[in-house]
Design a protein around this motif. Structure first.
Motif, mmCIF file in Angstrom:
data_model
loop_
_atom_site.group_PDB
_atom_site.id
_atom_site.type_symbol
_atom_site.label_atom_id
_atom_site.label_comp_id
_atom_site.label_asym_id
_atom_site.label_seq_id
_atom_site.Cartn_x
_atom_site.Cartn_y
_atom_site.Cartn_z
ATOM 1 N N PRO A 154 10.455 7.092 -13.497
ATOM 2 C CA PRO A 154 9.171 6.845 -14.133
ATOM 3 C C PRO A 154 8.340 5.907 -13.553
ATOM 4 C CG PRO A 154 11.098 7.132 -15.683
ATOM 5 C CD PRO A 154 11.821 7.061 -14.063
ATOM 6 N N THR A 155 6.999 6.266 -13.409
ATOM 7 C CA THR A 155 5.992 5.248 -12.911
ATOM 8 C C THR A 155 4.911 5.080 -13.574
ATOM 9 O OG1 THR A 155 6.876 6.086 -10.710
ATOM 10 C CG2 THR A 155 4.825 5.027 -10.728
ATOM 11 N N ILE A 190 9.119 2.323 -12.245
ATOM 12 C CA ILE A 190 8.267 1.779 -10.835
ATOM 13 C C ILE A 190 7.006 1.365 -11.504
ATOM 14 C CG2 ILE A 190 7.364 2.507 -8.632
ATOM 15 C CD1 ILE A 190 9.533 4.559 -8.252
ATOM 16 N N ILE A 191 6.445 -0.139 -10.980
ATOM 17 C CA ILE A 191 5.200 -0.180 -11.537
ATOM 18 C C ILE A 191 4.343 -0.522 -10.199
ATOM 19 C CG2 ILE A 191 4.027 -2.167 -12.353
ATOM 20 C CD1 ILE A 191 6.363 -3.079 -14.035
ATOM 21 N N LEU A 192 3.211 0.552 -10.248
ATOM 22 C CA LEU A 192 2.299 0.303 -9.316
ATOM 23 C C LEU A 192 1.022 -0.290 -9.877
ATOM 24 C CD1 LEU A 192 2.260 3.995 -8.001
ATOM 25 C CD2 LEU A 192 3.935 2.112 -7.228
ATOM 26 N N LYS A 246 -0.311 6.369 -4.968
ATOM 27 C CA LYS A 246 1.048 6.920 -4.761
ATOM 28 C C LYS A 246 1.662 7.213 -6.082
ATOM 29 C CE LYS A 246 -0.062 6.143 -0.249
ATOM 30 N NZ LYS A 246 -0.360 7.354 0.526
ATOM 31 N N LEU A 247 1.231 7.113 -7.036
ATOM 32 C CA LEU A 247 2.004 7.531 -8.266
ATOM 33 C C LEU A 247 2.632 8.865 -8.229
ATOM 34 C CD1 LEU A 247 0.853 6.530 -11.851
ATOM 35 C CD2 LEU A 247 1.710 8.865 -11.324
ATOM 36 N N GLN A 248 1.903 9.922 -7.712
ATOM 37 C CA GLN A 248 2.380 11.234 -7.880
ATOM 38 C C GLN A 248 3.825 11.277 -7.129
ATOM 39 O OE1 GLN A 248 -0.253 14.447 -6.817
ATOM 40 N NE2 GLN A 248 1.068 15.897 -7.569
ATOM 41 N N PHE A 277 0.908 -1.132 -0.140
ATOM 42 C CA PHE A 277 0.051 -0.003 -0.063
ATOM 43 C C PHE A 277 0.827 1.352 -0.094
ATOM 44 C CE2 PHE A 277 -2.728 -3.379 1.817
ATOM 45 C CZ PHE A 277 -3.905 -2.842 1.372
ATOM 46 N N GLU A 278 2.163 1.121 0.481
ATOM 47 C CA GLU A 278 2.928 2.277 0.861
ATOM 48 C C GLU A 278 4.071 2.271 0.323
ATOM 49 O OE1 GLU A 278 1.138 4.944 2.494
ATOM 50 O OE2 GLU A 278 2.879 6.172 1.815
#
Length: 301
Positions: A119-120, A101-103, A110-112, A86-87
């Motif tokens: 890069p996300t 980064i892969i969310l 939390k993308l921002q 989550f965090e």
């Protein structure tokens, strides 16, 4: 206002395609974005992504502290812990220095913040068209990491698993999808996160319409008795999140549920909960879910 903020976020985390010597367009939950091909160090917070990348032979450099699925422990072995599901831990991410980064799902809000580190992309899948989305993700990861052939081979195997499940369920009657959460139950229908079971596999819903909400529609055991499905398809949330041993069978074993056609005839399919609830959309996880569906519908006439 939302669109303006979204554009600003994407602009902050993903450079235009022209900026890269070799860029790959990838479908994400927030639209198509251009990424530098073959990122070397990747932090993965989405378990479906970790599952599919593992299938393609892509090793994550950073992962959450828990991956929930025993099958993913090997994929996470040796990777740095960079937060929770989550965090994301921004300090740990900065120390890792990822190229990407892969969310997804639980970490996607939390993308921002993570985009300030690297890069996300948000690879969330909402579940309404889970099988198609899983295939799109597979194809995209194949191109991004230079594993196109492996992705094509995996897709063929996956398509066969989908076809087998669809054939096993064909003409077998009406089903009600339930998720147990301790003593509570929710039902899922067409358009919900588990709605692909109806729309893609052709399983007739026992109740239609139902709430399309991501958490399903809270229902009573009287509701289940009244629906009187031919089949019960069950997801045990407590088991999925590691909150204890399976409780679904005990939760459903009461006079009202026992009076349904499904229970009387032993037509209750317990899906591998973590595969669907935690890693839904991962090719390996979904193949196990599809196999469980095929076995369930094939075992009982």
């Amino acid at each position: 206002m939302f669109m303006i903020r979204l554009i600003a976020i994407l602009a902050a985390c993903v450079l235009p395609a022209a900026a890269f010597a070799e860029a790959v367009d990838i479908s994400t939950a927030r639209g198509v974005v251009a990424l530098q091909a073959k990122p070397r160090r990747v932090a993965v917070f989405d378990m479906a992504a970790l599952d599919t990348l593992d299938l393609l032979g892509v090793k994550a450099a950073g992962v959450p502290d828990r991956v929930y699925l025993p099958e993913l422990k090997k994929a996470a072995a040796g990777a740095e812990v960079v937060g929770t599901l989550f965090e994301p831990d921004l300090e740990a991410l900065s120390a890792l220095g990822p190229d990407l980064i892969i969310l997804g799902g639980r970490s996607s809000p939390k993308l921002q913040q993570t985009a300030r580190v690297a890069p996300t992309i948000d690879m969330s899948i909402d579940g309404q068209d889970l099988i198609k989305d899983a295939e799109v993700r597979l194809e995209g990861y194949g191109r991004l990491f230079g594993r196109e052939q492996a992705a094509r081979e995996a897709q063929q195997t996956f398509i066969a698993a989908v076809a087998a499940a669809r054939e096993a369920a064909k003409g077998k009657g009406r089903a009600l999808i339930l998720m147990t959460n301790g003593p509570k139950i929710s039902a899922f229908g067409v358009g919900s996160r588990f709605g692909w079971l109806h729309s893609t596999l052709g399983i007739e819903p026992a109740v239609n319409p139902m709430s399309p909400g991501i958490h399903g529609e809270a229902v009573s055991f009287e509701f289940v008795r009244k629906a009187d499905p031919d089949w019960l398809i069950v997801v045990d949330r407590a088991l999925a999140i590691g909150a204890g041993d399976s409780q679904a069978r005990a939760t459903l074993d009461n006079e009202l549920v026992r009076s349904t056609k499904a229970w009387k005839q032993g037509r209750v399919i317990y899906l591998p909960a973590a595969d669907l609830y935690i890693a839904g959309g991962g090719i390996q996880a979904m193949t196990r879910v599809l196999a469980a569906i095929t076995r369930g519908f094939s075992a009982t006439p």
